[in-house]
Write an enzyme that holds these catalytic residues in place. Structure first.
Site, PDB file in Angstrom:
ATOM      1  N   LYS A 163       9.420   6.111 -13.206  1.00 47.93           N
ATOM      2  CA  LYS A 163       8.581   7.164 -13.808  1.00 47.93           C
ATOM      3  C   LYS A 163       9.407   8.050 -14.743  1.00 47.93           C
ATOM      4  O   LYS A 163       8.919   8.485 -15.790  1.00 47.93           O
ATOM      5  CB  LYS A 163       7.914   8.000 -12.710  1.00 47.93           C
ATOM      6  CG  LYS A 163       6.884   7.246 -11.875  1.00 47.93           C
ATOM      7  CD  LYS A 163       5.678   6.795 -12.682  1.00 47.93           C
ATOM      8  CE  LYS A 163       4.761   7.953 -13.030  1.00 47.93           C
ATOM      9  NZ  LYS A 163       3.527   7.477 -13.725  1.00 47.93           N
TER      10      LYS A 163
ATOM     11  N   ASP B 206      -4.374  -4.078 -19.894  1.00 46.69           N
ATOM     12  CA  ASP B 206      -3.081  -4.264 -19.256  1.00 46.69           C
ATOM     13  C   ASP B 206      -2.054  -3.500 -20.095  1.00 46.69           C
ATOM     14  O   ASP B 206      -1.697  -3.935 -21.199  1.00 46.69           O
ATOM     15  CB  ASP B 206      -2.734  -5.749 -19.204  1.00 46.69           C
ATOM     16  CG  ASP B 206      -1.336  -6.014 -18.648  1.00 46.69           C
ATOM     17  OD1 ASP B 206      -0.642  -5.049 -18.266  1.00 46.69           O
ATOM     18  OD2 ASP B 206      -0.926  -7.197 -18.619  1.00 46.69           O
TER      19      ASP B 206
ATOM     20  N   THR C 209       2.443   2.513  -8.199  1.00 46.72           N
ATOM     21  CA  THR C 209       2.633   3.658  -7.298  1.00 46.72           C
ATOM     22  C   THR C 209       3.073   3.272  -5.879  1.00 46.72           C
ATOM     23  O   THR C 209       3.121   4.134  -5.007  1.00 46.72           O
ATOM     24  CB  THR C 209       1.333   4.475  -7.199  1.00 46.72           C
ATOM     25  OG1 THR C 209       0.278   3.630  -6.722  1.00 46.72           O
ATOM     26  CG2 THR C 209       0.951   5.062  -8.552  1.00 46.72           C
TER      27      THR C 209
ATOM     28  N   TYR D 289      10.879   3.930  -7.646  1.00 46.95           N
ATOM     29  CA  TYR D 289       9.642   4.486  -8.192  1.00 46.95           C
ATOM     30  C   TYR D 289       9.933   5.704  -9.074  1.00 46.95           C
ATOM     31  O   TYR D 289       9.481   5.789 -10.217  1.00 46.95           O
ATOM     32  CB  TYR D 289       8.689   4.866  -7.057  1.00 46.95           C
ATOM     33  CG  TYR D 289       7.521   5.702  -7.513  1.00 46.95           C
ATOM     34  CD1 TYR D 289       6.515   5.156  -8.300  1.00 46.95           C
ATOM     35  CD2 TYR D 289       7.422   7.058  -7.158  1.00 46.95           C
ATOM     36  CE1 TYR D 289       5.437   5.931  -8.727  1.00 46.95           C
ATOM     37  CE2 TYR D 289       6.356   7.829  -7.583  1.00 46.95           C
ATOM     38  CZ  TYR D 289       5.370   7.262  -8.364  1.00 46.95           C
ATOM     39  OH  TYR D 289       4.314   8.027  -8.792  1.00 46.95           O
TER      40      TYR D 289
ATOM     41  N   LEU E  84      -6.688   9.110  -9.258  1.00 46.33           N
ATOM     42  CA  LEU E  84      -6.728  10.166 -10.260  1.00 46.33           C
ATOM     43  C   LEU E  84      -7.624   9.779 -11.427  1.00 46.33           C
ATOM     44  O   LEU E  84      -8.380  10.606 -11.938  1.00 46.33           O
ATOM     45  CB  LEU E  84      -5.320  10.480 -10.777  1.00 46.33           C
ATOM     46  CG  LEU E  84      -5.253  11.448 -11.965  1.00 46.33           C
ATOM     47  CD1 LEU E  84      -5.858  12.812 -11.613  1.00 46.33           C
ATOM     48  CD2 LEU E  84      -3.828  11.597 -12.466  1.00 46.33           C
TER      49      LEU E  84
END
Length: 288
Positions: free
Chosen positions: A134, A41, A67, A130, A17
């Site tokens: 998020k 970072d 991801t 995951y 992306l």
């Protein structure tokens, strides 16, 4: 759309992306700061604060993320360090410097138990590490920053990096039978379409949570079918169940996103996933 920004930053600028995000922003900014992992970072708060202090971006698209959905189950600390702490760091720096922030999140914040598209303010209940990491990033950013766009998307593919479309094309080249999960439903999303919508959002002050995916839905199996159909490939393809194709991280069975906030805030509708896929395959035929 004319120039709108002086300077805009993109974290994760070397990713699938991120690369398309930089391209989408370039016509609308005097300078796009492309921060890949080597440049910044995001888990290092001092480095993030210093970078923002030196460059003073007016807006930042936070696309840097951990991801690896399955690997996250084995290394949750790292997933949370990048997706939660890293997002907090970027939000803190954006707030300190008065910058807008767009945080790219995921459909995996939802449990996937229903049969209707998830709207933006429905309860989230992620079922894998995951998704949990998020969602933590969403909470942290929202608690620190008012000029925030949370952008949930799904099933990304594009020219750069590894993704489902490229994987299917590579498998087709080998000529072996291909088995794809047929009982997980979502919306494939072209990174170019996502990036263009993020630019439109950033040009406004209509802050909030948005679901941004291509319109319509399909199973992974139906997605694969359409890829091979549009690519003109004859493939031995069949559907399997999630139970037959066990993976370390559970996936939502149904994670289609409703686009209510885009519509009510006057943004253009997202085009159909089939239309976007056709354009992608025409632009980048059989590129693995």
């Amino acid at each position: 759309m004319a120039l709108k920004f002086g300077r805009v930053a993109v974290t994760g600028a070397g990713g699938m992306l991120g690369i398309d995000m930089v391209k989408a922003l370039e016509p609308h900014a005097e300078q796009v700061l492309a921060w890949d992992r080597a440049a910044l970072d995001v888990t290092d708060l001092d480095a993030v604060l210093a970078m923002f202090g030196e460059t003073r971006p007016e807006a930042v698209v936070h696309a840097a993320a951990y991801t690896k959905v399955d690997q996250a189950e084995a290394e949750p600390e790292l997933a949370f360090k990048v997706n939660a702490t890293g997002t907090r760091n970027v939000a803190l720096a954006a707030n300190k410097n008065g910058a807008k922030m767009a945080y790219v999140s995921t459909d995996y914040v939802f449990p996937g138990m229903g049969e209707k598209p998830y709207y933006e303010y429905q309860e989230t209940r992620p079922i894998n590490v995951y998704g949990q990491s998020k969602r933590a990033g969403e909470w942290l950013a929202a608690g620190l920053l008012s000029k925030l766009f949370i952008i949930r998307t799904s099933w990304l593919y594009g020219e750069n990096g590894s993704n489902f479309v490229k994987t299917m094309l590579k498998l087709a080249e080998k000529g072996d039978p291909i088995r794809v999960v047929g009982d997980q439903i979502g919306s494939p999303t072209y990174t170019v379409d996502l990036a263009e919508t993020i630019v439109r959002l950033l040009m406004t002050e209509k802050y909030g949570t948005y679901h941004v995916s291509n319109s319509g839905s399909c199973s992974w199996f139906e997605f694969a079918e359409k890829i091979f159909e549009l690519a003109g490939l004859a493939v031995d393809l069949s559907a399997v169940t999630s139970e037959q194709f066990k993976r370390p991280a559970p996936r939502p069975a149904y994670s289609v996103l409703d686009h209510s906030e885009l519509i009510t805030n006057g943004f253009p509708p997202m085009r159909a996933w089939e239309t976007a896929l056709k354009e992608f395959l025409a632009r980048f035929p059989l590129r693995g």
